[in-house]
Enzyme design. Sequence first.
Site, PDB file in Angstrom:
ATOM      1  N   GLU A 109       0.762  -1.198   0.032  1.00  0.00           N
ATOM      2  CA  GLU A 109       0.082  -0.001  -0.104  1.00  0.00           C
ATOM      3  C   GLU A 109       0.809   1.290  -0.047  1.00  0.00           C
ATOM      4  O   GLU A 109       0.719   2.059  -0.677  1.00  0.00           O
ATOM      5  CB  GLU A 109      -0.886  -0.152   1.080  1.00  0.00           C
ATOM      6  CG  GLU A 109      -1.919   1.072   1.338  1.00  0.00           C
ATOM      7  CD  GLU A 109      -3.008   1.090   0.300  1.00  0.00           C
ATOM      8  OE1 GLU A 109      -3.165  -0.180  -0.034  1.00  0.00           O
ATOM      9  OE2 GLU A 109      -3.657   2.053   0.130  1.00  0.00           O
ATOM     10  N   ASP A 110       1.897   1.231   0.746  1.00  0.00           N
ATOM     11  CA  ASP A 110       2.438   2.491   0.946  1.00  0.00           C
ATOM     12  C   ASP A 110       4.072   2.653   0.541  1.00  0.00           C
ATOM     13  O   ASP A 110       4.754   3.719   0.763  1.00  0.00           O
ATOM     14  CB  ASP A 110       2.910   2.835   2.600  1.00  0.00           C
ATOM     15  CG  ASP A 110       1.306   3.133   3.092  1.00  0.00           C
ATOM     16  OD1 ASP A 110       0.432   3.329   2.581  1.00  0.00           O
ATOM     17  OD2 ASP A 110       1.254   2.859   4.523  1.00  0.00           O
TER      18      ASP A 110
END
Length: 518
Positions: free
Chosen positions: A82-83
């Site tokens: 996700e990051d």
Amino acid sequence: MTLPEKRILISDLCKVLNTYMSKDQIKGVYQAYILAATSHDGQYRKSGEAYVFHPINVAMILAELKLDYHCIVAALLHDCIEDTTLTREDIIRDFDEEVAHIVDGVSKLTGLEFRSNIEQQAQNFRKLFLAMSTDMRVMMIKLADRLHNMRTLQSIKHEKQQRIAKETIEIHAPIARRLGLNNINKELEELCFKYIYPYRYQVLKHKINKRYGNLKEIIEKIQDEIRSRLEQEGLSDIKTSGRRKTTSSIYKKMKNNHLKFSEILDVYAFRVIVDNMPQCYQTLGIVHNLYKPVPGKFKDYIALPKINGYQSLHTVLFGPNKVYIEVQIRTKEMHFISEYGIAAHWHYKSKNVNTSKLAGNWIASLLDIQQNSDTSIEFLEGTKDDLSSSEVFVFTPEGEIIQLPYKSTVLDFAYAIHTNVGNRALAAKVNQVNIKFNTELKSGQTIEIITNKNARPLPSWLKIVTTTKAKTSIKNSLQEESASKLIRLGEYLLTNALDYQGYVEPISEKNGKLACKI
Ligand code: MN
């Protein structure tokens, strides 16, 4: 529980893993840590500390539940897809498909959170269900992730704190409770209470501390008395421990039963852990003999376990100096389940505890949350209609999950399995009990359809099904059925009518179609 966060390091994590993992596995976990640290390099949490401390803490929460290697590695990498620039393929290359699958599942759930709209929350809830049905470890990581975020909530803005705490008490805490993850549930509830009602929390906490302070000596005396009496009766090696009730659990009790703080009976609780079930009842007899039990407070959760599998005997006693004490009595095995909940599933083998049936119960009861309006999950009062207007989750006898629209009936279920199951349905059972075809389904039920090759759909069925699939199938079947009947009827009527006119030869059938000679 509410202590300031202690920084947990990878070495602390490895120490815990060392108690149940092989050296090679710990090496793998360490590699995951290096990968997470490199990927999150330059990222910081709102508190100012390096981002990687978050995944380490999440992994630690799960390590304390003794979750398996794949789950711990996935926990360390849970925010990477996700990051950071890390991809699913990178994870497969460095670890394996299983880890990548879990991380991917967690990533799909991220970004759904922190939405205030009720409909969206309801959707989040459904997403969580589905994530859970593919791999329970996705849900475990999600809960640990939320727990660590709640522990570190002080560093974010007040408004966001409120939003996160409300979502947590509405969604994550009830899920943890239903999965039997009692410690996670308790801590989440306590933290949510603290952020949602800061003033009530402080006042109540102060009162509880004061009460404990006053009771300290007497509590120790009671504990000694219980222990020595058990020993006298031949129950040596018994573990007794005192435990404080949490602020939120006392608040809940006051609120639900409209009681004042002074009216709460069992602020203090003892736990007695014995070897086997007969000893539970023996211990109960002993403590009831030692102190008088409060009438109406005894609960036998051994004979009638809670829906999440929890088993114990609970009783409340009149202690000396007008002190009320709650006593919980259980075996080591029951204690194990009550401490680890669904996590027991991953490491029960050596303990000889049968959790596979329990795991089924946990999942079923979790699905049942949708319909549940019990006071501790009041949140559903608000979201229930939204949740309900969408769908129910039920099981086949083989344990397969079938998702159907709300208000679906047993017949919809039959057609969802297969058109032939619907068309040949003769009777139905829900949780082993016979029920009518028009019974509406509730999440968590196990449905069995009894078929018979001579059974046929009835026109009245059209009124009791909701799904398009069932409606279409029933109509098709009725049409086929009635077509042949109508042909016979038409033949009869026509023959009669023409015969009456007296100038026709009998009609005949050609290629399935009617023809008549005039
Ligand atoms: Mn996270």
